[in-house]
Scaffold this motif. Structure first.
Motif, PDB file in Angstrom:
ATOM      1  N   ARG A 186      16.353  19.484  73.096  1.00 20.05           N
ATOM      2  CA  ARG A 186      17.209  18.891  74.457  1.00 20.05           C
ATOM      3  C   ARG A 186      17.851  18.049  73.341  1.00 20.05           C
ATOM      4  NH1 ARG A 186      13.880  17.116  78.552  1.00 20.05           N
ATOM      5  NH2 ARG A 186      15.963  16.826  79.791  1.00 20.05           N
ATOM      6  N   ASP A 187      19.214  17.601  74.657  1.00 14.97           N
ATOM      7  CA  ASP A 187      19.735  15.995  73.910  1.00 14.97           C
ATOM      8  C   ASP A 187      19.475  14.459  75.066  1.00 14.97           C
ATOM      9  OD1 ASP A 187      21.263  15.319  76.650  1.00 14.97           O
ATOM     10  OD2 ASP A 187      22.001  17.506  76.573  1.00 14.97           O
ATOM     11  N   ILE A 188      19.508  13.619  74.506  1.00 15.37           N
ATOM     12  CA  ILE A 188      18.418  12.563  74.773  1.00 15.37           C
ATOM     13  C   ILE A 188      19.357  11.650  75.345  1.00 15.37           C
ATOM     14  CG2 ILE A 188      16.516  13.381  73.020  1.00 15.37           C
ATOM     15  CD1 ILE A 188      17.390  10.328  71.913  1.00 15.37           C
ATOM     16  N   VAL A 189      20.843  12.152  76.413  1.00 12.29           N
ATOM     17  CA  VAL A 189      21.029  11.246  76.482  1.00 12.29           C
ATOM     18  C   VAL A 189      21.225  10.268  77.716  1.00 12.29           C
ATOM     19  CG1 VAL A 189      23.654  11.162  77.841  1.00 12.29           C
ATOM     20  CG2 VAL A 189      23.236  12.576  75.470  1.00 12.29           C
ATOM     21  N   GLU A 190      20.149  11.036  78.347  1.00 16.16           N
ATOM     22  CA  GLU A 190      19.735  10.611  80.029  1.00 16.16           C
ATOM     23  C   GLU A 190      18.866   9.487  79.812  1.00 16.16           C
ATOM     24  OE1 GLU A 190      18.697  13.323  83.089  1.00 16.16           O
ATOM     25  OE2 GLU A 190      19.849  14.346  81.049  1.00 16.16           O
ATOM     26  N   THR A 191      17.786   9.364  78.329  1.00 17.63           N
ATOM     27  CA  THR A 191      17.003   8.886  78.136  1.00 17.63           C
ATOM     28  C   THR A 191      17.255   7.545  77.408  1.00 17.63           C
ATOM     29  OG1 THR A 191      15.453  10.573  77.368  1.00 17.63           O
ATOM     30  CG2 THR A 191      15.672   9.576  80.174  1.00 17.63           C
ATOM     31  N   ILE A 192      17.783   8.084  77.014  1.00 15.44           N
ATOM     32  CA  ILE A 192      18.404   7.385  75.668  1.00 15.44           C
ATOM     33  C   ILE A 192      17.984   5.832  75.310  1.00 15.44           C
ATOM     34  CG2 ILE A 192      20.582   6.757  75.096  1.00 15.44           C
ATOM     35  CD1 ILE A 192      20.999   8.195  72.309  1.00 15.44           C
ATOM     36  N   GLN A 193      17.135   5.393  73.775  1.00 16.56           N
ATOM     37  CA  GLN A 193      16.885   3.845  73.970  1.00 16.56           C
ATOM     38  C   GLN A 193      17.566   3.421  73.268  1.00 16.56           C
ATOM     39  OE1 GLN A 193      13.254   2.968  75.496  1.00 16.56           O
ATOM     40  NE2 GLN A 193      13.982   5.280  76.640  1.00 16.56           N
ATOM     41  N   ARG A 194      17.712   1.596  73.578  1.00 13.30           N
ATOM     42  CA  ARG A 194      18.288   0.861  72.783  1.00 13.30           C
ATOM     43  C   ARG A 194      18.567   1.630  71.394  1.00 13.30           C
ATOM     44  NH1 ARG A 194      21.545  -3.813  74.034  1.00 13.30           N
ATOM     45  NH2 ARG A 194      21.186  -4.586  71.980  1.00 13.30           N
ATOM     46  N   GLU A 195      17.531   1.038  70.738  1.00 10.69           N
ATOM     47  CA  GLU A 195      17.337   1.152  69.358  1.00 10.69           C
ATOM     48  C   GLU A 195      17.896   2.875  68.481  1.00 10.69           C
ATOM     49  OE1 GLU A 195      13.198   1.288  67.756  1.00 10.69           O
ATOM     50  OE2 GLU A 195      12.430   3.011  68.842  1.00 10.69           O
ATOM     51  N   GLN A 196      17.831   3.932  69.232  1.00 11.53           N
ATOM     52  CA  GLN A 196      18.396   4.772  69.051  1.00 11.53           C
ATOM     53  C   GLN A 196      19.394   4.918  69.159  1.00 11.53           C
ATOM     54  OE1 GLN A 196      16.001   7.441  71.560  1.00 11.53           O
ATOM     55  NE2 GLN A 196      14.837   8.167  70.460  1.00 11.53           N
ATOM     56  N   LEU A 197      20.223   4.528  70.467  1.00  8.30           N
ATOM     57  CA  LEU A 197      21.838   4.555  70.758  1.00  8.30           C
ATOM     58  C   LEU A 197      22.526   3.286  69.254  1.00  8.30           C
ATOM     59  CD1 LEU A 197      24.166   5.073  72.906  1.00  8.30           C
ATOM     60  CD2 LEU A 197      23.554   3.667  73.416  1.00  8.30           C
ATOM     61  N   LEU A 198      22.023   2.315  69.285  1.00  4.95           N
ATOM     62  CA  LEU A 198      22.314   1.258  67.702  1.00  4.95           C
ATOM     63  C   LEU A 198      23.376   2.327  66.650  1.00  4.95           C
ATOM     64  CD1 LEU A 198      20.111  -1.687  68.483  1.00  4.95           C
ATOM     65  CD2 LEU A 198      22.936  -1.237  68.836  1.00  4.95           C
ATOM     66  N   LEU A 199      21.849   2.799  66.662  1.00  2.99           N
ATOM     67  CA  LEU A 199      21.674   4.088  65.492  1.00  2.99           C
ATOM     68  C   LEU A 199      22.933   5.117  65.358  1.00  2.99           C
ATOM     69  CD1 LEU A 199      18.180   5.295  64.026  1.00  2.99           C
ATOM     70  CD2 LEU A 199      19.841   2.849  63.467  1.00  2.99           C
ATOM     71  N   VAL A 200      22.836   5.511  66.502  1.00  2.00           N
ATOM     72  CA  VAL A 200      23.929   7.076  66.698  1.00  2.00           C
ATOM     73  C   VAL A 200      25.331   6.315  66.781  1.00  2.00           C
ATOM     74  CG1 VAL A 200      24.948   8.054  68.637  1.00  2.00           C
ATOM     75  CG2 VAL A 200      22.140   8.066  68.821  1.00  2.00           C
ATOM     76  N   SER A 201      25.728   5.478  67.136  1.00  2.00           N
ATOM     77  CA  SER A 201      26.799   4.667  67.251  1.00  2.00           C
ATOM     78  C   SER A 201      27.100   3.795  66.039  1.00  2.00           C
ATOM     79  CB  SER A 201      26.977   3.873  68.786  1.00  2.00           C
ATOM     80  OG  SER A 201      26.128   2.804  68.820  1.00  2.00           O
ATOM     81  N   ASP A 202      26.138   3.373  65.028  1.00  2.00           N
ATOM     82  CA  ASP A 202      26.538   2.943  63.906  1.00  2.00           C
ATOM     83  C   ASP A 202      27.886   3.055  62.613  1.00  2.00           C
ATOM     84  OD1 ASP A 202      25.667   1.332  60.789  1.00  2.00           O
ATOM     85  OD2 ASP A 202      24.100   1.790  61.450  1.00  2.00           O
ATOM     86  N   ASP A 203      28.451   2.592  62.845  1.00  2.00           N
ATOM     87  CA  ASP A 203      29.639   2.956  61.915  1.00  2.00           C
ATOM     88  C   ASP A 203      29.777   2.158  60.600  1.00  2.00           C
ATOM     89  OD1 ASP A 203      30.027   0.394  62.669  1.00  2.00           O
ATOM     90  OD2 ASP A 203      31.883   0.567  64.418  1.00  2.00           O
ATOM     91  N   ARG A 204      28.457   2.247  59.732  1.00  2.00           N
ATOM     92  CA  ARG A 204      29.479   1.229  59.443  1.00  2.00           C
ATOM     93  C   ARG A 204      29.353   2.958  58.169  1.00  2.00           C
ATOM     94  NH1 ARG A 204      23.262  -1.263  58.400  1.00  2.00           N
ATOM     95  NH2 ARG A 204      22.230   0.143  60.078  1.00  2.00           N
ATOM     96  N   LYS A 205      29.770   2.314  56.927  1.00  2.00           N
ATOM     97  CA  LYS A 205      30.722   3.310  56.329  1.00  2.00           C
ATOM     98  C   LYS A 205      29.337   3.639  55.273  1.00  2.00           C
ATOM     99  CE  LYS A 205      34.863   3.041  54.741  1.00  2.00           C
ATOM    100  NZ  LYS A 205      36.137   2.307  55.736  1.00  2.00           N
ATOM    101  N   GLY A 206      28.824   4.620  54.142  1.00  2.00           N
ATOM    102  CA  GLY A 206      28.295   4.760  53.044  1.00  2.00           C
ATOM    103  C   GLY A 206      26.871   5.445  53.773  1.00  2.00           C
ATOM    104  N   VAL A 207      25.735   6.144  53.333  1.00  2.00           N
ATOM    105  CA  VAL A 207      23.996   6.871  53.482  1.00  2.00           C
ATOM    106  C   VAL A 207      23.440   5.682  54.761  1.00  2.00           C
ATOM    107  CG1 VAL A 207      22.505   8.112  52.976  1.00  2.00           C
ATOM    108  CG2 VAL A 207      24.789   7.998  51.601  1.00  2.00           C
ATOM    109  N   LEU A 208      23.289   6.603  55.921  1.00  2.00           N
ATOM    110  CA  LEU A 208      22.346   5.730  57.013  1.00  2.00           C
ATOM    111  C   LEU A 208      21.069   6.646  56.722  1.00  2.00           C
ATOM    112  CD1 LEU A 208      21.682   3.868  59.752  1.00  2.00           C
ATOM    113  CD2 LEU A 208      22.543   5.724  60.916  1.00  2.00           C
ATOM    114  N   VAL A 209      19.875   5.703  56.038  1.00  2.00           N
ATOM    115  CA  VAL A 209      18.792   6.728  55.824  1.00  2.00           C
ATOM    116  C   VAL A 209      18.033   5.931  57.180  1.00  2.00           C
ATOM    117  CG1 VAL A 209      16.862   6.731  54.726  1.00  2.00           C
ATOM    118  CG2 VAL A 209      18.228   6.451  53.692  1.00  2.00           C
TER     119      VAL A 209
END
Ligand SMILES: Nc1ncnc2c1ncn2[C@@H]1O[C@H](COP(=O)(O)OP(=O)(O)OP(=O)(O)O)[C@@H](O)[C@H]1O
Length: 857
Positions: A186-209
């Motif tokens: 399932r998706d986690i939109v309803e309960t997404i956590q702050r640390e998760q949303l920060l990574l989801v919307s991470d707009d830095r270039k390059g490889v995000l590990v």
């Protein structure tokens, strides 16, 4: 009515309105939704469709709620209430009513903290069952400013919000995690956590590990980030690729992106990125072939091709050619100098450079002897001289990746030249192998397939399909060579790389992400982020797995589970070896809930794969699965019955990682059914063994069989190509003395001219060559007695040799006889065995198969 009830009723009205507006818009726009492709030729692979061809309104959200939160904001003089949800919704006046959670504004609102709400006076999470609002929690709630207070003053934060700012969401989250697992993510939109949303919307270039323990939401974050990147038009659908570990995983996650509104993303299983293997290698060979140094060996192997082919092969150590009666001689080391050039360029490019340098040099030599004799065609005559063409093609043959690898692995001398100083003798021995009798029968392993891709790039510069963003899950198991290949597919260097070093099961083990991160990275580098909160696995199960996880990867942070399990979370079930299977079935049956909504998996060691059908046959269908530990990677089930953990741990050097994967698949309980003693590492941390005791006490994996070392029987020395060319030339000269031969040859030439073609008739090594619309056609004419099978066969072989020297394969080959074949079956044999057709003259007429094509009409 209480305040809470009144507020609930207000939110229900808003949600009803949102649905009404959304449905209206959906129905209007439905025609613009495209059905997904079932295959994607670009990826050279079958794609699991992510959405049914007819998307209906009811199916669009797939049972998930449209609205997830409300915000009241007053910023820059604009005050208002907005809702956040899975889709954008506008009302009748075309004003935004629900903002898609991925929109920059929504992300920014969701990331606001209660201690710094700026103009936000309310952020309310809604808990909806589709359109029914069941409850809500206020994450940010500011006291309304008192009338006397100047508006510019920041309103006071409510006390309890300061104390426990996310408490409300945590309840929602735990409730959400309690939902039964139905075998699809399932998706986690309803309960997404702050640390998760920060990574989801991470707009830095390059490889995000993203490193995170089992169940920390890596896959969820990766998929949401993919959706976010596409929604915000950072990339387009056709430019991205999702890579997962196995088909079961892709099936498990395939609904997530469509439910987030993202369609038509190509998803592929890692192994399908390369051609299907035809064999397997023993572990020592796998380790070498998939290791980082193999790339260097392949590079050196290709670099040495020209040198390999000429060293010691030239008569008197020099190359000689006559042009207009002038003898021109080039020493071997001068030739070698011409071969040097740009070593990073593909072989095909270097070959062109070599040929140009050689011809330039020959032109200079000619000018030194005959300063005034050069005419404008001299350069062309030199370039086309069979010896020059022969030398260029002999030094730079049109080799294939397959022939280079076959040679490298099959000829110890070639391997030594490429690998000395890079691989140890033992490593060279591990990959050396006797070539298959026929090149088409080489048992290429999965590791070979990755090497072949690398070789293709080195030879022709042609690489695999490229993407602008790649998401790769379970990345801890990538080999260094696979990582290079993925980087090649993503020249922009933009990737989302998800993994857990403690779940490593592959041949290569990484202490940290440095090697993989740098191998995957492009110009923009890579950065590492960690997820440390576990959402799937109950605390008791994580406690049980902790020592094991830490033993696999001591430097990787162990996650903290937020899920309470309960007394039944872990059960050890010792049984007699003969009762293992029946007990596993009995346990699984006991766990299947009456309504069948809880998923149950029986996970067996790979060595017991043969038991899978029998176990499966005894369980009800629906939400029960029987699979091996490797197949369970990335999946989750409510209950897991784990069979014989000691065997899983001992299966390979990656066994402990595999056991850690298997034990961390459950959201509720794990039952460990075992006959052999359970590995000592598999026990709660509180019961941990002493320092230095972190050793799996299972039997050690059986030693791999030694690799067979190929003897020096592979293609090695090359015949002196000059003598070879001379032989071909003299045979042709000899034949042209025969009037029968020449009569037939001229009849053919005149026929081809008559068909409007311009054949080459003066090649010193071939009778007639004709470049027509269907490609190159080579003709070999036979003289007296040319109709016997023996003569015909010799002629075919010579034609193949000529082609080899010329380096340009013909599309079609014809034998041209002065009379009908002596034995009528011969044309069929030659067509089958050598793909060569036969035509002949009979009573002044042409006869034979494919006559029209043969004569250019
Ligand atoms: N914020 C969240 N809200 C609700 N569920 C969540 C949240 N984060 C993660 N989950 C759930 O936790 C489970 C594990 O997530 P996911 O599969 O993404 O973890 P993972 O780190 O990839 O695990 P593994 O490495 O074991 O494969 C999933 O069911 C996911 O929906």
């Amino acid at each position: 009515m209480t305040d809470h009830k009144a507020a609930l009723a207000e939110e229900q009205r808003a949600v009803d309105h949102a649905y009404a507006c959304y449905e209206r818009r959906f129905r209007t726009n439905r025609d613009t939704l495209r059905p997904s492709d079932a295959t994607n030729a670009h990826a050279r692979t079958a794609v699991i469709p992510d959405v049914a061809p007819e998307v209906r309104f009811e199916g669009d959200l797939d049972g998930e709620a449209l609205v997830i939160a409300r915000v009241d904001v007053d910023e820059d003089g604009e005050a208002g209430t907005w809702y956040i949800g899975r889709r954008n919704v506008r009302d009748e006046s075309y004003d935004t009513f629900v903002v898609n959670w991925q929109a920059p504004q929504a992300v920014e609102w969701m990331l606001r903290r209660p201690d710094d709400p700026r103009g936000m006076s309310l952020r309310r999470r809604l808990r909806c069952d589709r359109h029914r609002v069941k409850d809500f929690r206020d994450e940010i709630k500011m006291a309304p400013p008192r009338a006397a207070e100047p508006a510019a003053t920041e309103p006071a934060l409510l006390k309890e919000e300061r104390r426990a700012p996310f408490q409300g969401l945590k309840d929602f989250l735990l409730e959400d995690l309690e939902r039964a697992r139905d075998g699809r993510m399932r998706d986690i939109v309803e309960t997404i956590q702050r640390e998760q949303l920060l990574l989801v919307s991470d707009d830095r270039k390059g490889v995000l590990v993203v490193q995170g323990g089992p169940g920390t939401g890596k896959t969820a974050v990766g998929l949401h980030r993919m959706s976010w990147l596409l929604y915000n038009k950072v990339f387009k659908t056709g430019e991205v690729l999702v890579v997962g570990p196995h088909p079961g995983f892709l099936r498990y996650v395939r609904g997530v992106l469509p439910r987030l509104g993202t369609r038509d993303v190509t998803a592929v299983e890692l192994n399908r990125l390369w051609d299907a293997p035809r064999g397997t290698d023993p572990r020592p060979a796998r380790l070498v072939k998939s290791g980082a140094r193999m790339a260097e060996v392949l590079r050196l192997a290709v670099e040495q091709i020209p040198v390999d082919r000429v060293i010691g092969q030239l008569r008197d150590g020099a190359f000689g050619v006559s042009a207009d009666g002038v003898r021109l001689v080039v020493a071997e080391d001068v030739l070698r100098g011409f071969a040097e050039g740009d070593e990073s360029a593909p072989l095909a490019v270097r070959k062109r450079g070599f040929a140009a340098r050689l011809v330039d040099h020959l032109m200079r030599l000619h000018a030194e002897v005959m300063p005034r004799r050069a005419d404008k065609d001299l350069r062309q005559r030199i370039a086309r001289d069979p010896r020059v063409v022969g030398l260029v093609n002999t030094m730079w043959p049109n080799v294939t990746a397959e022939s280079v690898l076959r040679n490298l692995l099959g000829d110890p001398a070639v391997l030594r030249r490429a690998a000395d100083g890079v691989l140890t003798d033992e490593e060279q021995g591990a990959i050396a192998r006797r070539p298959a009798t026929r090149s088409g029968d080489e048992p290429w392993s999965p590791e070979d397939m990755v090497c072949l891709e690398e070789l293709r790039v080195l030879l022709s510069g042609e690489g695999p399909p490229r993407y602008r963003h790649i998401m790769v899950d379970e990345a801890q198991d990538l080999t260094p060579m696979q990582a290079r290949s993925l980087a090649r597919r993503c020249p922009s260097g933009s990737m989302t790389v998800l993994g857990d070093l403690a779940q490593s099961t592959g041949d290569h083990r990484y202490e940290d992400w440095t090697d993989l991160g740098s191998a995957l990275a492009g110009g923009d580098g890579w950065h590492l982020e960690e997820l440390t909160v576990g959402y799937r696995v109950p605390r008791e199960v994580m406690d049980l797995a902790e020592v094991l996880g830490r033993s696999v990867s001591p430097r990787t942070p162990f996650p903290r589970s937020i899920r309470p399990g309960g007394p039944d979370a872990v059960a050890f079930v010792p049984v007699a070896a003969s009762a293992l299977r029946d007990e596993a079935v009995a346990r699984a049956l006991a766990l299947v809930s009456p309504d069948g909504d809880r998923s149950v998996a029986v996970i067996v060691p790979d060595a017991r794969r043969a038991d899978v059908p029998a176990i499966r046959a005894q369980l009800p269908g629906g939400r029960t699965s029987v699979l091996t530990a490797a197949e369970a990677k990335g999946l989750e089930f409510d209950h897991v019955v784990l069979v014989e953990p000691a065997e899983i741990a001992a299966e390979s050097p990656g066994g402990p990682g595999l056991l850690y994967v298997a034990i961390t698949r459950c959201t509720r309980t794990v039952a460990i059914v075992h006959a052999a003693p359970v590995p000592r590492t598999l026990r709660p941390a509180s019961d941990a063994p002493e320092e230095g005791d972190h050793v799996i006490d299972a039997p050690a994996p059986a030693a791999e069989t030694e690799t067979e070392i190929a003897a020096g029987d592979a293609a090695g020395a090359w015949a002196n190509f000059e003598a070879f060319v001379e032989e071909l030339e003299s045979a042709v000269r000899e034949e042209r003395r025969s009037s029968v031969h020449e009569r037939v040859r001229h009849a053919l030439i005149s026929e081809l001219y008559g068909a409007g073609l311009v054949p080459t008739v003066d090649s010193p090594i071939a009778d007639v060559i004709c470049d027509g619309p269907g490609g190159r056609v080579v003709y070999e004419v036979l003289g007296e007695g040319g109709s016997t099978y023996r003569r015909m066969r010799e002629a075919v072989l010579r034609m193949l040799e000529v082609q080899h020297v010329a380096g340009e394969p013909a599309e079609h080959r014809y034998l041209v006889l002065p009379e009908p074949p002596a034995e009528p079956w011969t044309p069929d044999v030659l067509a089958d065995a050598f793909e060569t057709s036969v035509i002949w003259r009979a009573d002044g007429q042409w006869a034979g198969r494919n006559l029209g094509h043969a004569l250019g009409s």
